[in-house]
Structures are given as structure tokens and as C-alpha cells.
Design an enzyme around this catalytic site. Sequence first.
Site, PDB file in Angstrom:
ATOM      1  N   SER A   1       0.818  -1.211   0.000  1.00 22.13           N
ATOM      2  CA  SER A   1       0.000   0.000   0.000  1.00 22.13           C
ATOM      3  C   SER A   1       0.855   1.266   0.000  1.00 22.13           C
ATOM      4  O   SER A   1       1.617   1.502  -0.924  1.00 22.13           O
ATOM      5  CB  SER A   1      -0.965  -0.055   1.189  1.00 22.13           C
ATOM      6  OG  SER A   1      -1.956   0.918   1.097  1.00 22.13           O
TER       7      SER A   1
ATOM      8  N   ASP B   1      -5.924   2.073  -3.053  1.00 18.95           N
ATOM      9  CA  ASP B   1      -7.145   1.802  -2.289  1.00 18.95           C
ATOM     10  C   ASP B   1      -7.551   3.015  -1.459  1.00 18.95           C
ATOM     11  O   ASP B   1      -8.529   2.963  -0.721  1.00 18.95           O
ATOM     12  CB  ASP B   1      -7.002   0.548  -1.416  1.00 18.95           C
ATOM     13  CG  ASP B   1      -5.992   0.695  -0.287  1.00 18.95           C
ATOM     14  OD1 ASP B   1      -5.240   1.693  -0.269  1.00 18.95           O
ATOM     15  OD2 ASP B   1      -5.951  -0.201   0.586  1.00 18.95           O
TER      16      ASP B   1
END
EC number: 5.4.2.10
Length: 445
Positions: A100, A243
Amino acid sequence: MGKLFGTDGVRGVANKELTPDLAFRLGQAGAYVLSKEHPHPRIVIGKDTRISGDMLEAALIAGICSVGADVLRVGVLPTPGIAYLTRTLKASAGVVISASHNPVQDNGIKFFSSTGYKLPDAVEEEIEDLVHSHEKPWAIPVGSEIGRVIEIQDAQRRYMDFLKGTVGSLAGIKVVYDGSNGAASHVGPQVLRELGVEVIPLSVTPDGININAGCGSTHPEVLQQAVIEHKADLGLANDGDADRLIAVDENGEIVDGDFIMVICALALKAKGQLMEDSVVVTVMSNLGLHIALKEAGIRVYETQVGDRYVMEELLKTGARLGGEQSGHIIFLDHNTTGDGLLTALQLLAVLKEQGKPISKLAAKMQRLPQVLINVRVKDKKKAMENPYVFQKVEEVKRFLGERGRVLVRSSGTESLVRVMVEGQDHEQLMGLAQSVVDIIKREEL
């Protein structure tokens, strides 16, 4: 690595903590646990742009195929795109190789169920137990029973078409887009252009090393400057696996996940489309969000930090919109996880419908001063359980009373303790937060 699964899958320094051997064993155990209901399971695998992604992908695929499961390889794709394809390709499970927003040396492995949701704690524990166990309960396939690798050549196109189907034309909007040199570096600018947006791209040339390096949602400084220079309507920044989304208004001011949720919730409520007239947030959301939504007659459910917990609360309450200040926002009518590009499109759609600058839309919420300090520690659990830290936090709570709040929590993915203090006076809050930080650091010695 101690306990393998954190709040967002398995994370660690690639090739040191998250090794090819561990990836292989996670592939075996994950494929076995997630595929019990399927005679010949198929598992989607995708990744972000980190240099270690190829190495870990190869090991993970070997583990999965060695227990007789097929791999549907989608290549570089945002995490929410992998969740979407896991559902629509009717796979038994999905796996994302990404850390991430973390720096390039880190990587991670995260599983999705066949329905595209993150795994419950109990399932992760079952996988973890098998990884550590000497017992291997699965059969060892040979010959035609060994798994195959099937390339999904049009994975990016499928995901972009899904995104485009959630909004109408966005022509007339000028955006500076920062892809964090990550998984959305191609699909982000492309889907925006196909919807009619004028795009000025930043950090969309990944080289395996530059992911999240001074760019993306955790480093929006260059984006803020670029929005002003290009006289854009707004800026949009994803992180390495896309995300999450952080926006920047036309004046270069940050519009974080709290503001984005308020803007979208108010727009949905005005159209009668906010399910249960409710929004789910975490304890990190600013008090200003609570005030703005309450005034609009919107109920706010609060949960612990982590988009998996936001998702659990959405499913429990029937609400369809939830998220985090960090920009993980879930539109459950469209996808089963936080989706930075989906969020960007929903925000742009509100902008287009209302014909107002984003600064005006964000002004519906007044942010209370908030100070957040990250403290690097050797042992998160020990720091969180320290009686002197607890005593200082209680002292700050008593001082603030109902005029603010203090929250101390450990990071789910890094060796950090986060100290957050919120209230009326920024200078005072800095002093209060620092007083807690000083105790944490003192107790580290």
C-alpha cells in the site's frame, strides 16, 4: 515476524521478513483454506509496482499451484481492481501483493474471499496456523492435477470499464492526478480521460523503486503546488495500491477522507440515496465530521481503525458508505473494499452535478484542530500497555473534558504508536500530544 497477519494482511521488509519461502507457504496454506469448497480452485493474483513484486509473485504462484489450484494472473492492478475481478471472474479467492502506502523496501500479501471481501480474523488465523505447522493436510497433486497459470490479458480494461459504469460524463473538469508511481499509474489517468476529464499527470512512471517516494496520498506537497500552477479544479492522489484517495482543492488545500465522506454523504442524502441515512467512520475521524453529518440528520457509526472494521460495521448496520480520514473510502453499492479511483469518480460526479468548487463543498465541514504524532517504538504492545503512558493519557483526557479527545493506538502495519489529540487550540494540543510522546519515548529507553 511474530504474528503474521496485521490489519491489512501480511507485511514486512521484502526478502528479509517477507521472504519467497514465506510467500510460498502462504500460497499453499491460503489456497488450501480458501478453496475447501471448490474441487479445482482458481485464485486471482495481482500486484503493485514494487521491485520485489515479481519475486514474491513467483513464489506465491508456486505455492498455490503446488496444492492443485489454478492462478489467474492479472499483473499490476489496484487492490480494489483485484477484489472486483475476484468476484466477477468467479474465482475461489484473490491475492494482492502490495504494501500500500509503505516505502519500497516493504511488501505485503493480502487475501480476498471469493466475494471480494477481506478475510475474517478466524480465517487468517487458520492460514497462519498452517504456515507455522509441520502438518500439511492437503493432498500433493501430480501430473494433470498440478495447478496452471492463466494470464488475464484484459484485467486493466475490465476494471476501467467497471469504474466508468459508476458515473456519467465528467467533461469540463481539469484535474492534476498523482498516481504515486504505483498500481494506478496507467489506469488512473486513462479512466479519467475516457470520462472526459482534462488530466495533468504526476508520478505515473513507475520504475520498481519510486513507488510512494515523495508522492501520492501520503506526500501531497507537489500535487498541492501543481494544482495552483495549472489552475486546476482539484488534485487527486492515490497511494501505491490505489485503495485510498486524498484530494486537493483549487486553492491547494488538502481535502482528506473526512471531507470527502461529508461531501459524498450530503450529496447522496439530498438525492435520497444514502442508505439508512448513515455513515461508518473510525475513531480517527475529526469531530468536525460528526458535527457536520449530525446537523444534516445523518447517523455516524464509529469503529476501530482499519477499513476491514469499517466494512464489518457497514455489513452490520446496512449503511453503504464508510471510510477513514486517511482516504480509504468504501462505496459498498459498487465495490467490496476501499477504492481510490472509484472514490475519485464519485467525488468528481458531485462536483459536476453541483457546479461548485470543491472548496465550497468541503466548507460544509469545519475541521477541529487535530495533532497527530507518530512515535517509532521497538515493541508496540509493550508501549501500549505501559502504566505511565496510560496515566499520562488519562491526565490529558481529564484536562480536555468534553472540549476534545486524546487517542493513542498502535499502527496495524508498522512499528509505530500514533498519538492523536483533538480540541479547540492547536498550540495547546501540540503541547498535550508532545507530553504523551515524551512519556512513550522515555519508557523506550
